[in-house]
Design an enzyme around this catalytic site. Structure first.
Site, short mmCIF file in Angstrom:
data_model
loop_
_atom_site.label_atom_id
_atom_site.label_comp_id
_atom_site.label_asym_id
_atom_site.label_seq_id
_atom_site.Cartn_x
_atom_site.Cartn_y
_atom_site.Cartn_z
N HIS A 190 0.62 -1.21 0.20
CA HIS A 190 -0.16 0.05 -0.17
C HIS A 190 1.14 1.38 -0.13
O HIS A 190 0.35 2.03 -0.71
CB HIS A 190 -0.63 -0.03 1.51
CG HIS A 190 -2.18 -0.65 1.85
ND1 HIS A 190 -2.86 -0.76 0.25
CD2 HIS A 190 -2.89 -1.33 2.17
CE1 HIS A 190 -3.42 -1.34 0.78
NE2 HIS A 190 -3.65 -1.59 1.24
N ARG A 297 -0.50 -5.91 -24.27
CA ARG A 297 0.03 -8.31 -24.18
C ARG A 297 -1.13 -8.45 -23.78
O ARG A 297 -1.51 -7.72 -22.17
CB ARG A 297 1.74 -8.13 -23.24
CG ARG A 297 2.38 -7.09 -23.78
CD ARG A 297 3.92 -7.47 -23.71
NE ARG A 297 5.14 -7.11 -23.97
CZ ARG A 297 5.70 -6.04 -23.55
NH1 ARG A 297 5.37 -5.27 -22.39
NH2 ARG A 297 7.11 -5.92 -24.03
N ARG A 333 -2.73 -7.05 -28.52
CA ARG A 333 -1.99 -8.30 -29.86
C ARG A 333 -2.81 -9.27 -29.08
O ARG A 333 -2.85 -9.30 -27.87
CB ARG A 333 -0.18 -8.37 -29.21
CG ARG A 333 0.01 -9.32 -29.80
CD ARG A 333 0.72 -9.45 -29.50
NE ARG A 333 1.85 -9.83 -28.31
CZ ARG A 333 2.79 -9.41 -27.57
NH1 ARG A 333 4.20 -9.02 -28.28
NH2 ARG A 333 3.07 -9.73 -26.33
N GLU A 432 8.06 -10.18 -36.43
CA GLU A 432 8.95 -10.78 -36.26
C GLU A 432 9.82 -11.57 -36.28
O GLU A 432 10.53 -12.17 -35.79
CB GLU A 432 7.74 -10.54 -34.81
CG GLU A 432 6.82 -11.48 -34.48
CD GLU A 432 6.20 -11.06 -33.14
OE1 GLU A 432 7.35 -11.23 -31.99
OE2 GLU A 432 5.01 -12.02 -33.12
N ASN A 455 12.22 -7.47 -30.69
CA ASN A 455 12.72 -8.22 -29.67
C ASN A 455 13.01 -9.55 -30.12
O ASN A 455 14.16 -10.44 -30.17
CB ASN A 455 12.57 -8.71 -27.89
CG ASN A 455 12.13 -7.52 -27.40
OD1 ASN A 455 12.65 -6.20 -27.82
ND2 ASN A 455 12.02 -7.08 -26.28
N ASP A 456 11.72 -9.63 -30.46
CA ASP A 456 11.68 -11.23 -31.74
C ASP A 456 12.45 -11.50 -32.57
O ASP A 456 13.14 -12.36 -32.83
CB ASP A 456 10.18 -11.75 -31.66
CG ASP A 456 9.88 -12.58 -30.04
OD1 ASP A 456 11.00 -13.49 -29.39
OD2 ASP A 456 8.10 -12.59 -30.18
N ARG A 466 16.65 -15.49 -26.55
CA ARG A 466 17.38 -14.02 -26.34
C ARG A 466 17.16 -14.40 -24.47
O ARG A 466 17.82 -13.70 -23.73
CB ARG A 466 15.78 -13.17 -26.37
CG ARG A 466 14.80 -13.54 -26.28
CD ARG A 466 13.92 -12.07 -26.73
NE ARG A 466 12.44 -12.08 -26.83
CZ ARG A 466 11.41 -12.17 -26.39
NH1 ARG A 466 12.11 -11.71 -25.12
NH2 ARG A 466 9.81 -12.73 -27.10
N CYS A 503 7.86 -1.69 -31.49
CA CYS A 503 7.31 -1.99 -30.57
C CYS A 503 8.31 -2.98 -29.84
O CYS A 503 7.91 -3.79 -27.88
CB CYS A 503 5.54 -2.47 -30.59
SG CYS A 503 5.78 -4.43 -30.46
#
Lengths: 573, 64
Positions: A190, A297, A333, A432, A455-456, A466, A503
Site C-alpha cells: 500500500h 499484451r 495483441r 517478428e 526483441n523477437d 534471448r 514496439c
C-alpha cells in the site's frame, strides 16, 4: 559515521532531511478480569465509534489529496469495523469471559493478522497491514493515546518506520515530508503504491538494520537506486546535494514534455505510445503523456490462474483500457503464449524448441476455441474506443488470411445477433519473424499496419536465444542487418499507404530512435517510463537529416560502428 | 458479504476443507479463494432458499 543501507526503490526521487522515527513497538496488553463486563463493553464500543470517526476524517482528507480511487481503502477499513467475526467475537469475549477490552481486541485481531500474514497471495498478506492499522487505532482509543498524527509534522523530514499504514501515508503532510523509508514491504505494498501516486521518494524493505537510525539523524536517500545513507560526511553531503539538484532539474525539464505532441525538429509528427501488460499500467501511460497504447499484451489475462479467462472477463478488461484512453489508439495483441510463456492448464505437449514451436497465432489457429473467445471479447469492446487488433508471430500469408477470416466470421455472427461492433477497427500484424519482414510487400496489401517486435525479430534474425546469456552479445538492435529489415518493411508499407510502428525495447532506446525515425517509422511504443526522454529527443532530431544518416548506417560493418556514428551526430545536433 | 448479511439465516462458505462465516469479509479473506476455485455454500435458517439462489449467482458472477 556514515552508514549505508539498501532497500527496494518503491517511488523514485532523492531527498535530504532529518529522520523522524515512528515507534514500531506493538503493544501487548495483559489479560485482566473485569467486574462489570457491560461497562467494559461500553468502553469498547466507544473506542470503535471514535476510531470510525477518525477514519472518516482521514478518508475525507485522502480523497482531497489522492483522489477517490485511493480513498477507497478507507471504505474498506470502515467495513472491517463492522465485521461480525471481529467485532461480535470481541464483544462476546468481553461479555462471556469478563476480560478487559484491550486483551479481547488484541487476541481476536492477532489471530486474523497471523493467518493473513502467512498467506501465499501477496495481496492477502497486505490485508494483514489493514487489520493492524485499524485495530491499532481502536487500541489507542482504548488506552487514551493520541496516535502519532503525521499531518502535524511541520519540519522537513524523512520518515523511518517498520511499515507505514495506509492511514499514515494518507495523513502525511506533503509540505514537510521529503520521503520515507520502511523496514518491510515490497513494490506492491500500500505504502509503496501511495508513495508513487503522491510522487514522493520511498524506499521499502530495508530490513532490521533500519532500526539503528536514530531520530534527528541526517538522512540522504536516493530512491531511484534504493539506497540511503545516515550522517553523511560533508563531502558526501555536498556530492549528494549536487546529484539531487541535477535530478530535480532534469525531472522538471522532462515533465514539460508530458502534455506536448511529439514533433521532430523539422516539424514532422510522430506518435509515441506505451506498451502495457496489465490494467494498472494505463494510468501510468497517461501520466507520462502516451499518445496511445502501441502494444497491449493480453497474456496477463491468461497467466497465473488455472483456467482460461471467460469472454466477459476479457471484454471488461479491453473495455476498461479503451475507455480510459478516450479515443486514442489502442493496439491490442491477440494471445502470445508459448516460447518462454506457458499456460499449464492448456496441457500443451512439451516442445524441444518452444521459441520455434507452436507459439502465439500458431497455437490460436489450432485452438480456435481460445482464439474465437478473445476475438469476440475484442469485437464487443470495440465500440468503446479506438481499437486496433494485432496478430503476433505470423510467418506466411496463409496464417494472416486464416486469422482474418476467423475474425470476419466472428464479426458477422456478432452483428447478425444484434451486437454493436465498430466498423473502423484496424487490423495489423507483428513483424517478428524474418520471413514476414522479407515479404512485407506481400503482407502490406492485407493489413492496415505493421508493428515491428524487435526483441523477437533480433532473436530470430540472429538465431540467438534471448534467454541464453552466452549468446546475449548477438542481441544487436542497431546491427545493419536489423536496420535493413526495418527499412524494407517501412518501404513495403509505404507503397501501400500503411503505417509502421516499433514496439520492442528498441523503440525506447535513445541510440536507436534517430535511426528508426530516419528509416520512416511512424509510431514508437515503449514502456511508460521511457516516453518523456524519447519525446524530448525526437524534438531535437531532424527527420530529413536522419533519413540520409540512417541510409548511410545500412552500409556499415557492425552495430558498434553504427552506434558511434549515431552518437557523434547527436552530439553535433 | 454485504449481500449475505441481508439474510437472517446462517451462511457458511467452505473452501479446501475450511469453513467460515460468509457474513464476515475478514474470515472470507482467510480462505484465500483464488479465481476458479470451487467453493461450497452452506445456508441454514430463514429464507435459506432465496439466499442460496442470490449468493450462488453472485459467486458465479464474481468468477466471470
Amino acid at each position: 559515521m556514515t552508514q549505508q543501507l539498501k532497500g527496494i526503490g518503491a517511488s523514485p526521487g532523492l531527498a535530504i532531511a532529518k529522520a523522524i522515527v515512528l515507534s514500531t513497538e506493538t503493544y501487548i496488553p495483559e489479560r485482566s478480569a473485569v467486574e462489570q463486563p457491560e461497562l467494559e463493553l461500553q468502553r469498547f464500543r466507544n473506542a470503535v465509534r471514535e476510531a470510525r470517526e477518525e477514519i472518516e476524517r482521514i478518508r475525507a482528507a485522502a480523497e482531497e489529496k489522492l483522489g477517490s480511487e485511493k480513498a477507497e481503502i478507507f471504505e474498506g477499513h470502515l467495513l472491517i469495523l463492522e465485521d461480525p467475526d471481529l467485532i461480535d467475537v470481541i464483544e462476546d469475549k468481553i461479555r462471556e469471559e469478563a476480560v478487559n477490552a484491550e486483551y479481547a481486541l488484541y487476541e481476536v485481531s492477532q489471530s486474523f493478522i497471523e493467518t493473513l500474514s502467512q498467506m501465499e497471495d501477496e495481496l492477502l498478506r497486505e490485508r494483514a497491514a489493514d487489520i493492524r492499522d485499524i485495530c491499532g487505532r481502536v487500541m489507542n482509543r482504548l488506552r487514551g493515546i493520541e496516535g502519532g498524527d503525521l499531518s502535524q509534522l511541520t519540519d522537513e523530514c524523512i520518515i523511518i518506520a517498520e511499515d507505514l499504514t495506509p492511514s499514515d501515508t494518507a495523513q502525511l503532510n506533503l509540505e514537510a515530508v521529503r520521503g520515507f523509508v520502511t523496514e518491510i514491504g515490497s513494490r506492491t505494498s500500500h505504502s509503496a503504491i501511495m508513495a508513487r501516486s503522491l510522487d514522493i521518494p520511498a524506499i521499502v524493505g530495508v530490513g532490521p538494520d533500519l532500526r539503528n537510525i536514530e531520530a534527528g539523524a541526517l538522512v540522504v536517500m536516493d530512491a531511484s537506486e534504493g539506497i540511503l545513507a545516515v550522517d553523511p560526511s560533508p563531502e558526501e553531503l555536498a556530492l549528494f546535494k549536487e546529484k539531487k539538484a541535477k535530478y530535480d532539474r532534469r525531472k522538471a525539464e522532462l515533465a514539460q514534455w508530458a502534455s506536448r505532441p511529439t514533433i521532430t525538429a523539422d516539424g514532422q509528427r510522430i506518435e509515441i505510445a506505451a506498451n502495457i501488460g496489465q490494467l494498472e499500467d494505463v494510468q501510468k501511460a497517461l501520466d507520462n503523456g502516451a499518445e496511445g497504447i502501441g502494444l497491449f499484451r493480453t497474456e496477463f489475462l491468461y497467466m497465473g490462474r488455472s483456467e482460461l479467462p471467460t469472454e466477459e472477463e476479457q471484454f471488461n478488461s479491453y473495455k476498461y483500457v479503451l475507455e480510459k484512453m478516450a479515443g486514442k489508439p489502442v493496439v491490442i495483441r491477440t494471445l502470445d503464449i508459448g516460447g518462454d510463456k506457458e499456460l499449464p492448464y492448456l496441457d500443451l505437449p512439451k516442445e524441444s524448441n518452444p521459441f520455434l514451436g507452436q507459439r502465439a497465432l500458431r497455437l490460436c489457429l489450432e485452438r480456435q476455441d481460445v482464439f474465437r473467445t478473445q476475438l469476440r471479447a475484442l469485437l464487443r469492446a470495440s465500440r468503446y474506443g479506438n481499437l486496433k487488433i494485432m496478430f503476433p508471430m505470423i510467418a506466411v500469408l496463409d496464417e494472416l488470411l486464416e486469422a482474418k477470416r476467423i475474425l470476419e466470421e466472428e464479426k458477422r455472427q456478432l452483428t447478425a445477433s444484434g451486437v454493436e461492433v465498430s466498423d473502423s477497427i484496424e487490423v495489423g500484424m507483428m513483424i517478428e519473424v524474418p520471413s514476414a519482414a522479407i515479404s512485407a510487400d506481400i503482407f502490406a496489401k492485407e493489413v492496415d499496419f505493421f508493428s515491428i517486435g524487435t526483441n523477437d525479430l533480433i532473436q530470430y534474425t540472429m538465431a540467438a536465444d534471448r534467454m541464453n546469456e552466452t549468446v546475449s552479445y548477438l542481441y544487436q538492435p542497431c546491427h545493419p542487418s536489423i536496420l535493413r529489415l526495418i527499412r524494407s518493411v517501412v518501404e513495403a508499407a509505404r507503397q501501400e499507404g500503411k503505417w509502421v510502428g516499433v514496439c520492442g525495447e528498441m523503440a525506447g532506446d535513445l541510440t536507436a530512435i534517430p535511426l528508426l525515425l530516419g528509416l520512416g517509422v511512424q509510431e514508437l511504443s515503449m514502456s511508460a517510463g521511457s516516453i518523456l526522454p524519447a519525446r524530448e529527443l525526437v524534438g531535437q532530431l531532424s527527420r530529413n537529416e536522419w533519413e540520409t544518416l540512417s541510409g548511410q548506417s545500412l552500409a556499415m560493418r557492425g552495430q558498434q560502428e553504427v552506434q558511434s556514428f549515431v552518437q557523434d551526430h547527436r552530439r553535433g545536433v | 458479504m454485504q449481500a449475505a448479511s441481508q439474510y437472517p439465516c446462517k451462511v457458511n462458505v467452505i473452501n479446501k476443507g475450511k469453513k467460515v462465516n460468509g457474513k464476515s469479509s475478514l474470515s472470507m479473506l482467510t480462505l484465500g479463494i483464488a479465481a476458479q476455485d470451487e467453493v461450497t455454500l452452506e445456508i441454514d435458517g430463514e429464507q435459506e432458499e432465496e439466499a442460496m439462489k442470490t449468493l450462488g449467482d453472485l459467486l458465479v458472477q464474481i468468477h466471470e
